[in-house]
Motif scaffolding. Structure first.
Motif, PDB file in Angstrom:
ATOM      1  N   MET A   1       0.838  -1.201   0.000  1.00  0.00           N
ATOM      2  CA  MET A   1       0.000   0.000   0.000  1.00  0.00           C
ATOM      3  C   MET A   1       0.872   1.250   0.000  1.00  0.00           C
ATOM      4  N   LEU A   2       0.382   2.261  -0.699  1.00  0.00           N
ATOM      5  CA  LEU A   2       1.064   3.557  -0.756  1.00  0.00           C
ATOM      6  C   LEU A   2       0.089   4.616  -0.234  1.00  0.00           C
ATOM      7  N   VAL A   3       0.547   5.376   0.780  1.00  0.00           N
ATOM      8  CA  VAL A   3      -0.324   6.349   1.442  1.00  0.00           C
ATOM      9  C   VAL A   3       0.247   7.750   1.249  1.00  0.00           C
ATOM     10  N   PHE A   4      -0.629   8.676   0.832  1.00  0.00           N
ATOM     11  CA  PHE A   4      -0.236  10.066   0.624  1.00  0.00           C
ATOM     12  C   PHE A   4      -0.836  10.924   1.734  1.00  0.00           C
ATOM     13  N   ALA A   5       0.041  11.618   2.468  1.00  0.00           N
ATOM     14  CA  ALA A   5      -0.404  12.408   3.621  1.00  0.00           C
ATOM     15  C   ALA A   5      -0.955  13.764   3.224  1.00  0.00           C
ATOM     16  N   SER A   6      -0.647  14.243   2.011  1.00  0.00           N
ATOM     17  CA  SER A   6      -1.092  15.573   1.584  1.00  0.00           C
ATOM     18  C   SER A   6      -1.007  15.658   0.064  1.00  0.00           C
ATOM     19  N   LYS A   7      -1.613  16.719  -0.486  1.00  0.00           N
ATOM     20  CA  LYS A   7      -1.536  16.896  -1.940  1.00  0.00           C
ATOM     21  C   LYS A   7      -0.094  17.179  -2.368  1.00  0.00           C
ATOM     22  N   ASN A   8       0.695  17.805  -1.480  1.00  0.00           N
ATOM     23  CA  ASN A   8       2.095  18.076  -1.816  1.00  0.00           C
ATOM     24  C   ASN A   8       2.894  16.778  -1.939  1.00  0.00           C
TER      25      ASN A   8
ATOM     26  N   LEU B   1       4.019   8.568   2.355  1.00  0.00           N
ATOM     27  CA  LEU B   1       4.709   9.753   1.823  1.00  0.00           C
ATOM     28  C   LEU B   1       4.244  10.974   2.591  1.00  0.00           C
ATOM     29  N   GLU B   2       5.190  11.656   3.244  1.00  0.00           N
ATOM     30  CA  GLU B   2       4.835  12.807   4.088  1.00  0.00           C
ATOM     31  C   GLU B   2       6.008  13.780   4.138  1.00  0.00           C
ATOM     32  N   ALA B   3       5.819  14.853   4.871  1.00  0.00           N
ATOM     33  CA  ALA B   3       6.873  15.857   4.980  1.00  0.00           C
ATOM     34  C   ALA B   3       8.041  15.316   5.792  1.00  0.00           C
ATOM     35  N   GLU B   4       9.223  15.770   5.439  1.00  0.00           N
ATOM     36  CA  GLU B   4      10.438  15.344   6.138  1.00  0.00           C
ATOM     37  C   GLU B   4      10.382  15.693   7.615  1.00  0.00           C
ATOM     38  N   ASN B   5       9.728  16.828   7.932  1.00  0.00           N
ATOM     39  CA  ASN B   5       9.674  17.270   9.329  1.00  0.00           C
ATOM     40  C   ASN B   5       8.245  17.265   9.890  1.00  0.00           C
TER      41      ASN B   5
END
Length: 497
Positions: free
Chosen positions: A310-317, A387-391
């Protein structure tokens, strides 16, 4: 080799509200190499110019001309001779006491191409926002535009007898400093002392003020009111309609200070809507989304997609940067054909659809817990890539807490920015300002960027449960809109004291 000449476009910027510049004026402004502007042109309108444009402020303050008119004329000519597209941006209409005709003289003599785009003149628009129609069948069938500008302290060439006898609406521009002369001139010419009179200060803006009086009392009332420029002064029976038809200042948001937080590159619909309703908006781009150069984390994921279920996207960015990297590596959406796809939030779901991907799991409620519970309900097994922001690792952390086998990958970096205003955030807070938040990330950006230690005095109005809970976690006075929409958020802001 002879350099090709440029051109000059005189544009009337209107009275201040950026929504009142004409469509044609806006189209030309976006083409400008040089923007030569006056003091009364608002920052909102200047912000519509190209980033690359050179800005030249030639603004004039009463009794002090920073740059004399002949010099302004030469600036327009010289920039056009350099081959530039020069926009001369003037408040109101350039041909209504705007000296637009004078500025064309030198251009015409030197065969410079020019064009004039009319603007909404400030007197008519300011009165409209005050609920005063300049004509009305029952009160006035004529309008008289008059400059109240003084030379050597005295108003010039005004036929007060003709004005007093007209029975129409008299509009004085630039008449604050000469108000007593203007009123006395009308009284000496025989105008009825009980004729309604009005002054509108800062028309169409959040700090607009309206004074309604009579010719007899106008000077003394203006002193008590502390009338200041810029203001338009109107004389005529239509002024009596101001109290009845006033609409702008009756908005529940009018003159209310609201901090609106957002990413630096986003167009803020909320800011525009609030300003149109008369709010004093402190626009705070508190977040900057940065691409990670040579992103080894994304490259690692793209090279090992077959290992994940599964691949999960935390935001549109996260979606945007992932697909950019995917295509840079000569791959496309087909590389994800074996994967379940999760999207946190509708904006993330919509971003994925741009790449032909319809997410399998999108939580009905925009919270980390709701997302994790939707995984449980779907009985998700195997390895999950997030997939999310580095911080900002909150999503992967929450999924780990629920027992899922999660690996986090860095899609981008969030930079938190300070408030670039003359006042500090703390000063605004002390004045009772309300902060509007449309995302959890914006709350974090505000906290990290403003560096306020005591957040308990902040009235935070939020869209969505996750944004609301984030504000609560920072000990803010948090309020949530009834629905996760801009309209609902504005309705909540109207309720705030």
């Amino acid at each position: 080799m002879c350099r090709k000449k440029g051109r000059v476009i005189l544009i009337g910027a209107g009275p201040g509200d950026k929504g009142l510049i004409t469509v044609k004026g806006l189209e030309y402004l976006k083409q400008a190499d040089i923007v030569v502007y006056d003091r009364l042109v608002s920052k909102d309108i200047l912000s519509l110019s190209p980033e690359k444009a050179e800005f030249i402020n030639v603004g004039k303050v009463m009794n002090h001309h920073n740059i004399p008119q002949p010099e302004i004329n030469k600036i327009l000519l010289n920039k056009a001779l350099e081959g530039k597209t020069v926009v001369r941006l003037k408040g109101g209409d350039p041909f209504v006491f705007g000296r637009g005709g004078e500025e064309l003289e030198l251009l015409s003599e030197n065969n410079i191409e020019y064009e004039v785009v009319p603007g909404i003149t400030s007197a008519v628009s300011a009165l409209a926002y005050a609920g005063i129609p300049v004509t009305h069948r029952d009160f006035a069938s004529s309008i008289h535009f008059v400059t109240g500008h003084a030379k050597d302290g005295l108003v010039e060439n005004i036929d007060f007898k003709a004005l007093a006898a007209s029975k129409g609406t008299i509009l004085f521009y630039m008449g604050v400093s000469t108000l007593s002369q203007l009123i006395n001139g009308l009284l000496m010419a025989g105008i009825d002392k009980n004729t309604p009179c009005a002054a509108v200060e800062n028309g169409t803006r959040y700090n607009m003020r309206t004074l309604v009086s009579t010719v007899e009392n106008m000077v003394s009332d203006a002193e008590k009111f502390q009338l200041r420029s810029p203001a338009v002064i109107a004389v005529g029976k239509v002024c009596s309609l101001g109290d009845k038809f006033a609409w702008y200042t009756k908005s529940k948001i009018f003159s209310k200070q609201i901090i609106v937080t957002r990413p630096i590159v986003s167009n803020n619909i909320l800011t525009d809507r609030l300003k149109s309703a008369g709010a004093e908006v402190i626009d705070y781009p508190c977040i900057k989304i940065n691409e990670i150069e040579n992103n080894s984390s994304l490259l690692s994921l793209i090279g090992n997609l077959d290992k994940y279920n599964m691949l999960v996207f935390a935001s549109k960015n996260s979606a945007a940067y992932f697909f950019k990297s995917l295509m840079d590596n000569e791959k496309d959406s087909r590389a994800l054909s074996h994967l379940l796809i999760g999207a946190l939030g509708k904006s993330t779901y919509d971003e994925l659809k741009k790449y032909g991907i319809c997410a399998d799991i999108v939580p009905a409620e925009y919270t980390f817990d709701a997302f994790a519970l939707s995984f449980k309900k779907a009985d998700i097994k195997g390895m999950i890539a997030v997939l999310e922001a580095e911080n900002d690792k909150r999503l992967s952390s929450k999924l780990n807490d629920y027992g899922f086998n999660v690996t986090s990958f860095n899609a981008y970096n969030i930079e938190y920015l300070p408030l670039d205003y003359t006042k500090s955030v703390q000063e605004y807070i002390n004045n009772g300002v309300v902060a509007a938040f449309t995302s959890s990330a914006a709350v974090h950006g505000f906290v990290h960027g403003s560096k306020i230690e005591d957040l308990s005095k902040i009235k935070a109005v939020c869209i969505g449960k996750m944004t609301y809970e984030t504000a609560l976690n920072y000990k803010m006075q948090a309020y949530i809109s009834e629905k996760p929409t801009i309209d609902s958020l504005i309705e909540k802001l109207k309720e705030m004291e």
